[in-house]
Design a protein around this motif. Structure first.
Motif, PDB file in Angstrom:
ATOM      1  N   MET A  53     -19.855  16.896  41.365  1.00 54.46           N
ATOM      2  CA  MET A  53     -20.241  18.268  41.034  1.00 54.46           C
ATOM      3  C   MET A  53     -21.749  18.419  41.192  1.00 54.46           C
ATOM      4  SD  MET A  53     -17.564  19.967  40.233  1.00 54.46           S
ATOM      5  CE  MET A  53     -17.840  21.351  39.149  1.00 54.46           C
ATOM      6  N   PRO A  54     -22.182  19.607  41.605  1.00 55.03           N
ATOM      7  CA  PRO A  54     -23.624  19.826  41.688  1.00 55.03           C
ATOM      8  C   PRO A  54     -24.228  20.004  40.296  1.00 55.03           C
ATOM      9  CG  PRO A  54     -22.434  21.810  42.289  1.00 55.03           C
ATOM     10  CD  PRO A  54     -21.408  20.748  42.058  1.00 55.03           C
ATOM     11  N   ILE A  76     -25.734  21.892  37.409  1.00 59.47           N
ATOM     12  CA  ILE A  76     -25.706  23.304  37.014  1.00 59.47           C
ATOM     13  C   ILE A  76     -26.918  23.639  36.146  1.00 59.47           C
ATOM     14  CG2 ILE A  76     -23.205  23.590  37.217  1.00 59.47           C
ATOM     15  CD1 ILE A  76     -23.111  23.302  34.107  1.00 59.47           C
ATOM     16  N   ARG A  77     -27.851  22.719  36.078  1.00 60.41           N
ATOM     17  CA  ARG A  77     -29.119  22.908  35.360  1.00 60.41           C
ATOM     18  C   ARG A  77     -28.895  23.228  33.886  1.00 60.41           C
ATOM     19  NH1 ARG A  77     -33.405  23.906  38.361  1.00 60.41           N
ATOM     20  NH2 ARG A  77     -34.158  25.646  37.159  1.00 60.41           N
ATOM     21  N   PRO A  92     -22.989  16.660  32.520  1.00 63.61           N
ATOM     22  CA  PRO A  92     -21.600  17.096  32.693  1.00 63.61           C
ATOM     23  C   PRO A  92     -21.151  17.070  34.154  1.00 63.61           C
ATOM     24  CG  PRO A  92     -22.992  18.990  32.322  1.00 63.61           C
ATOM     25  CD  PRO A  92     -23.872  17.779  32.170  1.00 63.61           C
ATOM     26  N   HIS A 147     -21.862  14.479  35.972  1.00 61.93           N
ATOM     27  CA  HIS A 147     -21.728  13.041  36.212  1.00 61.93           C
ATOM     28  C   HIS A 147     -22.603  12.566  37.359  1.00 61.93           C
ATOM     29  CE1 HIS A 147     -17.474  13.993  34.580  1.00 61.93           C
ATOM     30  NE2 HIS A 147     -18.355  13.952  33.610  1.00 61.93           N
ATOM     31  N   ARG A 206     -18.353  14.539  28.749  1.00 60.83           N
ATOM     32  CA  ARG A 206     -18.299  15.984  28.863  1.00 60.83           C
ATOM     33  C   ARG A 206     -18.382  16.316  30.356  1.00 60.83           C
ATOM     34  NH1 ARG A 206     -22.608  20.170  26.223  1.00 60.83           N
ATOM     35  NH2 ARG A 206     -21.707  19.886  24.178  1.00 60.83           N
ATOM     36  N   SER A 207     -17.683  17.385  30.765  1.00 63.61           N
ATOM     37  CA  SER A 207     -17.715  17.755  32.175  1.00 63.61           C
ATOM     38  C   SER A 207     -18.083  19.228  32.313  1.00 63.61           C
ATOM     39  CB  SER A 207     -16.339  17.515  32.810  1.00 63.61           C
ATOM     40  OG  SER A 207     -15.401  18.375  32.204  1.00 63.61           O
ATOM     41  N   VAL A 208     -18.398  19.623  33.530  1.00 63.89           N
ATOM     42  CA  VAL A 208     -18.740  21.019  33.792  1.00 63.89           C
ATOM     43  C   VAL A 208     -17.589  21.930  33.362  1.00 63.89           C
ATOM     44  CG1 VAL A 208     -19.154  22.690  35.639  1.00 63.89           C
ATOM     45  CG2 VAL A 208     -20.318  20.497  35.676  1.00 63.89           C
ATOM     46  N   VAL A 248     -17.665  22.512  29.703  1.00 65.59           N
ATOM     47  CA  VAL A 248     -18.735  23.436  29.325  1.00 65.59           C
ATOM     48  C   VAL A 248     -18.275  24.870  29.553  1.00 65.59           C
ATOM     49  CG1 VAL A 248     -21.069  24.201  29.892  1.00 65.59           C
ATOM     50  CG2 VAL A 248     -20.565  21.756  29.775  1.00 65.59           C
ATOM     51  N   MET A 249     -17.687  25.107  30.730  1.00 63.01           N
ATOM     52  CA  MET A 249     -17.225  26.456  31.061  1.00 63.01           C
ATOM     53  C   MET A 249     -16.106  26.894  30.113  1.00 63.01           C
ATOM     54  SD  MET A 249     -19.067  27.465  33.613  1.00 63.01           S
ATOM     55  CE  MET A 249     -20.240  26.704  34.715  1.00 63.01           C
ATOM     56  N   PHE A 261     -13.793  22.674  42.953  1.00 63.15           N
ATOM     57  CA  PHE A 261     -14.598  23.802  42.501  1.00 63.15           C
ATOM     58  C   PHE A 261     -13.750  24.949  41.948  1.00 63.15           C
ATOM     59  CE2 PHE A 261     -17.779  21.784  45.278  1.00 63.15           C
ATOM     60  CZ  PHE A 261     -18.821  21.716  44.371  1.00 63.15           C
ATOM     61  N   ASP A 270     -13.201  24.444  38.244  1.00 64.88           N
ATOM     62  CA  ASP A 270     -14.324  24.187  37.345  1.00 64.88           C
ATOM     63  C   ASP A 270     -14.522  25.307  36.313  1.00 64.88           C
ATOM     64  OD1 ASP A 270     -15.637  26.271  38.628  1.00 64.88           O
ATOM     65  OD2 ASP A 270     -16.975  24.994  39.777  1.00 64.88           O
ATOM     66  N   LEU A 315     -22.163  26.933  43.187  1.00 62.64           N
ATOM     67  CA  LEU A 315     -22.408  26.539  41.802  1.00 62.64           C
ATOM     68  C   LEU A 315     -23.726  25.778  41.648  1.00 62.64           C
ATOM     69  CD1 LEU A 315     -21.004  26.394  38.952  1.00 62.64           C
ATOM     70  CD2 LEU A 315     -20.282  24.098  39.611  1.00 62.64           C
ATOM     71  N   PRO A 318     -28.242  28.618  32.542  1.00 63.16           N
ATOM     72  CA  PRO A 318     -29.291  27.664  32.905  1.00 63.16           C
ATOM     73  C   PRO A 318     -29.643  27.710  34.380  1.00 63.16           C
ATOM     74  CG  PRO A 318     -27.210  26.528  32.595  1.00 63.16           C
ATOM     75  CD  PRO A 318     -26.974  27.950  32.215  1.00 63.16           C
TER      76      PRO A 318
END
Lengths: 495, 347
Positions: free
Chosen positions: A357-358, A360-361, A411, A413, B15-17, B20-21, B72, B75, B116, B279
């Motif tokens: 994953m990129p 996301i700041r 998050p 990774h 924790r993963s993106v 968070v979403m 994606f 996500d 993203l 962010p």
């Protein structure tokens, strides 16, 4: 007092508390790396087939950054070759293999005679004492100037690691005497031993030893157990409220810090007259059903260490020397531990998918960074298509201590620390190249200037002469003088 | 024994993106419930519609950009964008409004800028700004909140309204948003104290709107508690909005909104916890985040009081998005050892 960021991590060492330290038997082979962590190597002074005694020097230091290497037991040198070592990234190093004979025949111990602080510092160098907590620099190099306070770091660097705690519980007297020798070596008035506030029984054990030896100038202080509290800079901030200024060592604050294992090594050397040959190491990880602390010879292979406890061999996915946050995965188990190996982690956990994953700041990394950097911005500049490494420098990439807290919480990774290590190495290389080309340019400019100057001088001389020849009288005289000179030379040449 | 040698760290907080979403979506839930309570089920229809199209546009963009689709698409970032937009628009806006909004949010603002994590502008606010300019009437035509016109618009009525346009009951059921009521009233020469006696106003904001804002606040607290956002943006944004609007209000309460009206009407609460905290399009350092939030607050108040649009949150956020890289450059924090916290001692 506290420091910025940090992580509260599960300790994973409850089962080790109060357990006896296992004395590792002499292994069949010892693999002794000659490499210092930063890359320089000692020079082997033994050859294959030679019989060596316990404590015998088998490799000598050719410069200040290197320490001599000693044989931890008696046996025959059976191989000297370049192999992966326990150094960071399992770097290739010259490794001396000793096939032991189990007799443990020892050299005549040194006569330790300490008259001044300089004697202690020399002893540290001679007996091969490295900083046993982390970077593994020669310990004696820190003693450059007198300081006010010596700090002995008894905080474990990372989760799982419990060897320093075991050491303080097993040998509190050696901790105190080693601390006091070091205090004398750096001419400090006081010494502080910092331990984690989660530890039990250590403070009491150390204070009893202080009482017994009536060394009341040594204090024991508890510090919060927040990763990376084991880091030198973080311990100093917590204890003193001061930060080590950028590009400086703690010496400028009147402080000198050593790991508790290093202090014990010094005490042992002074007591036994033998160089540093052993260290405490924790054998743990989720593939180890009964974690243990072991007193093992330097050079003991990982396979021998694993055989000392109950291990689920088939489940092992990774063998890590060091902790789970900063440790280095080893390519096989036939590698010998070195003076800085504080932990062997046998891990069965599957790896997380990384870097898919990129960024996301989200800024989680900013929250935990103990150096108060902006890890997401660093990543942006290092990973970007423009590869703008100078921007990474502007964002203080060189202040990164590579503790891995950012990567732990990311998050997405992303293996953030890899990017920072790459940027540092690349920038150092670019600086080196620039320095070179600057030098070359300087030399070239100097030569150009010189040639220019000589040319100008010649022109001026000629100009003077042609100006003079404009006067007929002078010209006549010059011509006749010249002819006379020529005649004189001719006469001289053919007498 | 031959082993893999991955680099440190060898553990992760897991924790993963997507998580968070998911937390952000969960944090929006109380506000959606309040929305349904006061304005009927229209918001749910809009939510489903917008999410479906968000996913469709996401899929299309990923396919065109040759990006991994499953990774994606799952996500949850597209549904977050969809729900943020839906909570900004009228629950009875025609279907094409949210579709167009989603197109600009996902395709233009997100994927044309690199997908993203690479968008300069907040996608939901880009979508919102586009439809605000393109369909001003649809955007200001809201259902009257519960308490003025009973009963609430039924599900089938809402469905009809969104897909086929309004019927005759339109006047009885609809009302202006509080902020546009204030603007219209002022244009008609009424004072603010007269306007806010209208039934669409509640205790400190718009009736209904103030409760949606309250529940957004609650969701925001959840995000703070889960450490998904930090306090810097919401606290600064709300505080500066109050401090900056108060002198105007104190000077002339008949022409200027009270700080409470500012906070509890329109999109300010949403911006404080869910939009300005994004962010990707915001600032990185603590100081930068606070400057960013203060900018959003000041611009919002100025646009509301002196601009042509009743609410200015979207434009304020977009203007600050533009400034974020510059603010970041000017607010690089000093790291450990460079903060003057070490007094050099004499040897």
């Amino acid at each position: 007092m506290s420091f910025h960021g940090g992580l509260k991590l599960a300790h994973h060492k409850e089962s080790l508390m109060g357990e006896e330290v296992v004395e590792a038997p002499i292994p069949e082979h010892l693999y002794l790396s000659l490499r210092m962590n930063q890359g320089d190597e000692a020079r082997a002074v033994v050859s294959v087939g030679e019989y060596v005694l316990k404590g015998q020097c088998i490799a000598v230091a050719d410069d200040d950054m290197v320490l001599p290497v000693h044989a931890p037991t008696s046996g025959t040198v059976t191989d000297i070759s370049v192999q992966p070592s326990a150094a960071p990234d399992a770097a290739m190093a010259t490794v001396i293999t000793i096939t032991t004979d189990g007799l443990d025949r020892t050299i005549e111990p040194m006569v330790v005679n300490i008259r001044s602080h300089q004697d202690i510092i020399e002893l540290m160098q001679k007996s091969g004492i490295a900083g046993m907590g982390g970077a593994g620099f020669p310990a004696y190099m820190k003693y450059k100037q007198p300081v006010k306070t010596l700090i002995i770091n008894g905080a474990e660097c990372e989760p799982y690691i419990a060897c320093d705690e075991a050491l303080m519980l097993a040998k509190p007297e050696a901790v105190i005497s080693g601390t006091d020798w070091m205090r004398q070596a750096c001419q400090a008035t006081t010494a502080v031993i910092a331990i984690e506030d989660t530890s039990t029984g250590i403070q009491a054990a150390l204070e009893a030893a202080i009482q017994k030896s009536s060394m009341n100038h040594i204090l024991v202080k508890k510090i919060p157990s927040i990763y990376p509290i084991g880091g030198e800079k973080q311990v100093i901030e917590v204890l003193t409220g001061q930060q080590v200024p950028e590009g400086q060592t703690p010496l400028v604050l009147g402080l000198l810090m050593q790991n508790v294992a290093t202090a014990v090594a010094l005490a042992d050397v002074i007591e036994s007259g033998l160089p540093l040959l052993n260290r405490f190491i924790t054998i743990t990880g989720d593939a180890v059903s009964r974690p243990v602390n072991v007193n093992a010879m330097i050079g003991t292979p990982l396979s021998d260490l694993l055989s000392l406890t109950e291990v689920n061999y088939t489940a092992i996915k990774r063998l890590v020397i060091g902790g789970p946050m900063m440790g280095f995965a080893m390519p096989n188990d036939a590698i010998g531990i070195d003076k800085t190996s504080n932990c062997l982690l046998a891990m069965k956990e599957e790896l997380l998918p990384s870097g898919n994953m990129p960024c996301i700041r989200c800024g989680d990394c900013v929250q935990v960074c103990p150096q108060e950097l902006l890890p997401q911005q660093l990543f942006w500049y290092i990973s970007g298509e423009s590869n703008d490494l100078e921007k990474a420098r502007d964002h203080y990439v060189f202040d990164c201590i590579e503790c891995g807290a950012c990567a732990y919480v990311c998050p997405s990774h992303i293996k953030l620390v890899d990017y920072y290590r790459y940027a540092k190495a690349e920038l150092r290389y670019l600086d080196f190249k620039k320095q070179h080309s600057d030098h070359a340019k300087q030399r070239f400019d100097a030569r150009e200037n010189r040639l220019e100057r000589i040319k100008a001088e010649r022109m001026a001389k000629r100009h003077d002469k042609t100006a003079k020849l404009k006067d007929k009288q002078v010209a006549k005289k010059e011509i006749s003088d010249a002819l006379a000179r020529i005649k004189k030379i001719k006469d001289g040449q053919s007498p | 024994m031959k082993l893999e040698t991955p680099t440190a760290p060898h553990q992760h907080n897991r924790r993963s993106v997507r998580q968070v979403m998911a937390w952000v979506l969960l944090a929006l839930l109380p506000a959606v419930v309040a929305h349904v309570f006061y304005f009927g089920t229209g918001v749910l229809i809009q939510g489903v519609l917008a999410t479906a199209f968000a996913m469709f546009f996401e899929y299309l963009s990923l396919k065109l950009r040759k990006q991994p689709i499953k990774l994606f698409l799952t996500d949850l970032s597209a549904p977050v964008t969809a729900w943020l937009l839906v909570l900004c628009i009228s629950p009875i806006a025609p279907w094409y409004v949210s579709v167009i909004g989603m197109f600009f949010a996902i395709v233009i603002a997100k994927h044309l800028y690199g997908g993203l994590g690479h968008n300069i502008f907040n996608p939901a606010m880009v979508g919102f700004a586009v439809i605000l300019i393109a369909f001003p009437q649809s955007m200001s035509l809201w259902l009257a909140p519960w308490g003025i016109s009973q009963p609430v618009l039924s599900f089938s009525d809402a469905l009809t309204w969104i897909f086929f346009g309004g019927g005759q009951w339109i006047d009885a059921m609809t009302a202006a948003t509080p902020l546009s009521a204030l603007q219209i009233g002022q244009q008609q020469g009424m004072t603010y104290s007269e306007i806010i006696t209208q039934p669409i106003f509640g205790n400190f904001g718009g009736l209904g709107w103030e409760w949606v804002a309250n529940w957004l606040f609650l969701g925001g607290l959840l995000l703070l508690f889960k450490k998904i956002i930090t306090w810097h943006v919401p606290v600064t944004l709300l505080l500066v909005a109050c401090l900056f609007s108060y002198p105007f209000y104190a000077f002339d309460p008949d022409s200027f909104l009270s700080p409470m009206q500012h906070v509890f009407s329109g999109g300010l609460m949403m911006a404080a916890f869910f939009i300005a905290t994004d962010p990707t399009s915001g600032c990185s350092s603590k100081k930068g985040k606070m400057i960013f939030a203060a900018g959003v607050a000041i611009l919002t108040v100025l646009i509301r009081q002196f601009g042509a649009f009743p609410d200015g949150v979207a434009f304020a956020v977009l203007l600050m998005n533009m400034s974020a890289p510059l603010i970041d450059q000017l607010t690089i924090p000093k790291p450990y050892g460079q903060q003057g916290k070490g007094s050099v001692s004499e040897p």
